[in-house]
Design an enzyme around this catalytic site. Structure first.
Site, short mmCIF file in Angstrom:
data_model
loop_
_atom_site.label_atom_id
_atom_site.label_comp_id
_atom_site.label_asym_id
_atom_site.label_seq_id
_atom_site.Cartn_x
_atom_site.Cartn_y
_atom_site.Cartn_z
N GLU A 1 0.87 -1.21 0.14
CA GLU A 1 -0.04 -0.11 0.02
C GLU A 1 0.99 1.25 0.01
OE1 GLU A 1 -0.78 -2.67 1.97
OE2 GLU A 1 -2.69 -3.06 1.85
N PHE B 1 -11.39 -6.43 14.45
CA PHE B 1 -10.48 -6.98 13.64
C PHE B 1 -10.02 -5.91 12.49
CE2 PHE B 1 -8.83 -9.43 9.79
CZ PHE B 1 -8.02 -9.97 10.03
N GLN B 2 -8.81 -5.65 12.01
CA GLN B 2 -8.39 -4.59 11.19
C GLN B 2 -9.06 -3.24 11.32
OE1 GLN B 2 -8.21 -6.78 7.24
NE2 GLN B 2 -6.38 -7.32 7.77
N LYS C 1 -17.69 -0.44 6.04
CA LYS C 1 -18.10 -1.50 5.21
C LYS C 1 -19.69 -1.45 4.90
CE LYS C 1 -17.93 -6.63 4.66
NZ LYS C 1 -17.20 -6.66 3.12
N MET D 1 24.35 8.95 1.16
CA MET D 1 24.07 10.28 1.53
C MET D 1 24.19 10.31 3.14
SD MET D 1 23.55 13.11 0.57
CE MET D 1 22.52 13.84 -0.70
#
Lengths: 169, 563
Positions: free
Chosen positions: B52, B114-115, B164, B471
């Site tokens: 993601e 959940f999640q 949802k 760097m």
């Protein structure tokens, strides 16, 4: 560094208080008090915020608040005539008869038109209810601290409104 | 009355009405309904990334290459939290984007379901606006607001969290054409009095300098900037985000200024008497030590965000305006001023310390690679990751007016480059895309090779491989007594992992290793001819190559380390 006041009109929505207060912590601005309540329009809330900041930081705070989508209007109260009050409850404990008398005397001296009252009383304690300016509340607390051994203070944070003459100017 | 439709149907309808033809998505439990709706839609190309965070960088590259508002769709919980680095990157670089996150059903919010995460809360300080849809009837309005806010004013990411159940509840089919937002008024005018004051200050200058930032690019005002500078005969320096707004071979272009800017550009900033800055927020990488920034100059600051003005640098004439609107007016006022002596002085500084790397003893010279890219890909969009290679690219890549330089400027996100290049290539297939990346940053999102192969994007992936985190190593070399702690990516067994050629082979991706300067052009030409998919070119460069000049963090621009 000066103490300054802002009033904000904001959307009355979930998360707006978190967003406004989050700005102060994220950018290390020195927030003193923040109060919030609904207005005559149920979808608009009004906040009164006090910060300690120098001129440049204060300008930046106002700009940052203005940039927020949820902020409808920012009003700088620092240099306009306002009415400001803060609710204060102070419990004083461990009082003998003499102490109680003194507490009532203090309430009487500070009281102007019913803005300082003793609203509850116990065997050895009293409860002050005050609606004074923040500054005057500070003075009262200092006095109670110096005179009595044990006090418990609950403050509501200041609420301010522009005086009518200035809002219609 | 039109018939009610489900939230998932309204979602797709909204995207279509916004003209969205591509979205970057990764599925998960809380967006299965929307994903199913996308299955039934022909008009929207859904790019499946492999992580993601990379999705958001892909969307950033897409937005930068097309100018359109990019769209990301991810699930709740870890899907949402993985986007955070990308969102922060888009916020700092003002990239228009709407991120849709799935959320657990309304009745489970707050239950540690959940999640479940409070993604709106987590991203509050890195989004322009973020909101959870709590009422199906608000969904159309909220999505419209999201696109309006993301794309107007100073652009930025907007996050819309959709539980949802909202996706399946039926409600109004309306998608509004416009929403009035009472707390949001992007600046669409300019205060003429202030602008004239700013112009007069520039006109009266003996040693004037225009500093142009990314705001000029976002406003699409590079043509106006050029016209203004030419009419007045005033030199122009740019920030890294503004790179490309002036044609780089133009006699009035002084080069980039800042931490790794050109000697002449930093000298010009330090010595100018009027600094006319436009579309820059005076990031510390541009200013160096603030107290000694442009010490001899009166400063004009034109910026769309009033909060950017007089924040870092105190300004003599502030002008709150979109760069395009301001330049449109300025071009009308512009009259030539006498700057010949000043331009000669800048030329002298340039001759004194031109940009250039010493001949390297080991491996391929980064400057030579950049110059070869200029020759072989004169019209490519250039994408970089973050690190030494990024600064070399900012120094040695020469852009024509229609090329874009897509880089993570504000947040400095390693791992940005590869996915951003994929997004840029998907957005604009008319131009080649050349990715300049380091071996460290590339490894942060190299799983996206699968996305690149799947989308068949002919990106030229130039890995400047010095087997080090260059760097930071450079800082260790210059400021920490060469104590190279955790910057050497060589494994304890003495090998470097992975072998990028074998790795690429496992994806059926063409890969070339270049060990010698003489092979640079051939490799780039072979990549150019491979139009079916990406090409990896593993350029072996020396870990001792430095990005110079360098202004040490917290020191003035005038104190450059030159060799």
């Amino acid at each position: 560094m000066k103490n300054r006041w802002i009033a904000l009109y904001v959307e009355n929505q979930v998360g707006v208080l978190a967003k406004v207060s989050g700005l102060f912590s994220a950018k290390s601005y020195n927030l003193q008090t923040l109060t919030v309540g609904t207005t005559e329009r149920e979808d608009v809330s009004r906040m009164t915020i006090s910060v300690t900041a120098d001129d440049a930081t204060f300008e930046q705070i106002k700009k940052q608040l203005n940039a927020m989508v949820e902020v409808i209007k920012v009003i700088d109260l620092t240099s306009i005539p306002i009415h400001m009050k803060e609710i204060l409850f102070a419990k004083v404990f461990g009082l003998d008869g003499e102490g109680k008398t003194e507490a009532f005397q203090i309430a009487e001296v500070f009281n102007q038109g019913g803005n300082v009252k003793i609203v509850d009383i116990g065997v050895d304690s009293v409860l002050f209810e005050c609606t004074l300016t923040e500054h005057k509340n500070n003075e009262l607390i200092a006095l109670l601290k110096s005179r009595f051994k044990k006090i418990e203070v609950t403050r509501g944070g200041a609420v301010a409104v522009e005086s009518i003459s200035s809002s219609y100017r | 009355m039109a018939l009610n439709i489900t939230g998932r149907k309204l979602f797709v309808k909204a995207l279509k009405e916004e003209g969205v033809d591509t979205i970057f998505a990764y599925p998960g439990g809380m967006i299965t309904d929307i994903v199913d709706e996308l299955y039934k839609t022909e008009e929207i190309n859904v790019i499946l990334g492999r992580h993601e965070q990379a999705l958001v960088h892909e969307a950033e590259g897409y937005a930068r290459a097309t100018g359109k508002t990019a769209v990301v769709l991810v699930t709740s919980g870890p899907g949402a939290t993985n986007t955070i680095t990308g969102i922060a990157d888009a916020y700092y670089d003002s990239i228009p984007m709407v991120i849709f996150t799935g959320q657990v059903p309304l009745h489970l919010i707050g239950n540690d379901a959940f999640q479940e995460v409070d993604i709106v809360g987590m991203t509050r300080s890195i989004t322009k606006y973020g909101v959870t849809v709590r009422d199906r009837e608000d969904m159309g309005k909220i999505i419209k607001m999201g696109f309006q806010i993301a794309s107007t004013g100073k652009p930025g990411p907007v996050l819309i969290d959709i539980p949802k159940d909202i996706q399946t509840i039926s409600g109004s089919p309306e998608y509004p054409e416009h929403v009035d937002i009472r707390g949001y008024h992007p600046n669409e005018t300019v205060h003429i009095g202030q602008l004239k004051k700013a112009y007069r200050m520039l006109k009266g200058a003996k040693r004037p300098l225009i500093l142009a930032g990314g705001g000029v690019r976002i406003a699409g005002a590079s043509g106006k900037l050029l016209e203004f500078a030419e009419k007045m005969n005033v030199p122009v320096t740019t920030t890294v985000m503004g790179k490309g707004v002036m044609p780089e071979n133009h006699p009035l272009f002084v080069g980039n200024c800042g931490m790794h800017g050109r000697f002449a550009a930093n000298k010009a900033v330090t010595e100018c008497d009027v600094l006319f800055s436009i579309g820059t927020r005076f990031n510390d990488r541009i200013t160096g030590e603030l107290d000694e920034f442009a010490p001899k100059a009166k400063i004009v600051h034109v910026d769309i965000a009033s909060a950017s003005i007089s924040r870092n640098v105190s300004v003599d004439v502030p002008v709150t305006a979109d760069a395009g609107i301001a330049l449109q007016r300025l071009v009308e006022y512009a009259e030539r001023i006498n700057t010949e002596k000043w331009l000669d002085q800048i030329k002298k500084w340039e001759d004194e310390h031109p940009l250039g790397m010493p001949n390297t003893k080991i491996g391929v010279c980064p400057q030579d690679i950049c110059e070869a890219i200029n020759n072989v890909f004169p019209n490519a969009n250039i994408v970089t990751d973050v690190g030494q290679h990024q600064m070399w690219a900012s120094q040695f890549i020469k852009l024509n007016s229609d090329q874009k330089f897509i880089t993570s400027g504000g947040l400095g996100t390693m791992g940005f480059g590869f996915p951003a290049a994929i997004g840029a290539a998907i957005g604009d297939r008319s131009k080649p895309v050349v990715l300049i990346t380091g071996d460290g940053g590339f490894q942060m999102n190299m799983q996206e090779m699968a996305t690149a192969m799947s989308a068949k994007v002919p990106i030229v992936i130039c890995i400047f491989n010095n087997s080090n985190l260059g760097m930071v190593r450079q800082m260790q070399q210059l400021f920490y007594g060469k104590r190279y702690e955790i910057t050497d990516l060589t494994a304890d067994d003495g090998n470097y992992y992975p072998d990028f050629l074998k790795w690429a082979e496992s994806y059926n991706c063409k890969a070339i290793r270049v060990l010698d300067d003489n092979d640079i052009i051939n490799a780039l030409e072979a990549a150019r001819n491979n139009t079916n998919g990406p090409t990896v070119i593993d350029f072996m460069v020396s870990p001792d190559d430095l990005v110079l000049p360098m202004v040490k963090s917290g020191t003035p621009l005038s104190e450059m380390i030159l060799r």
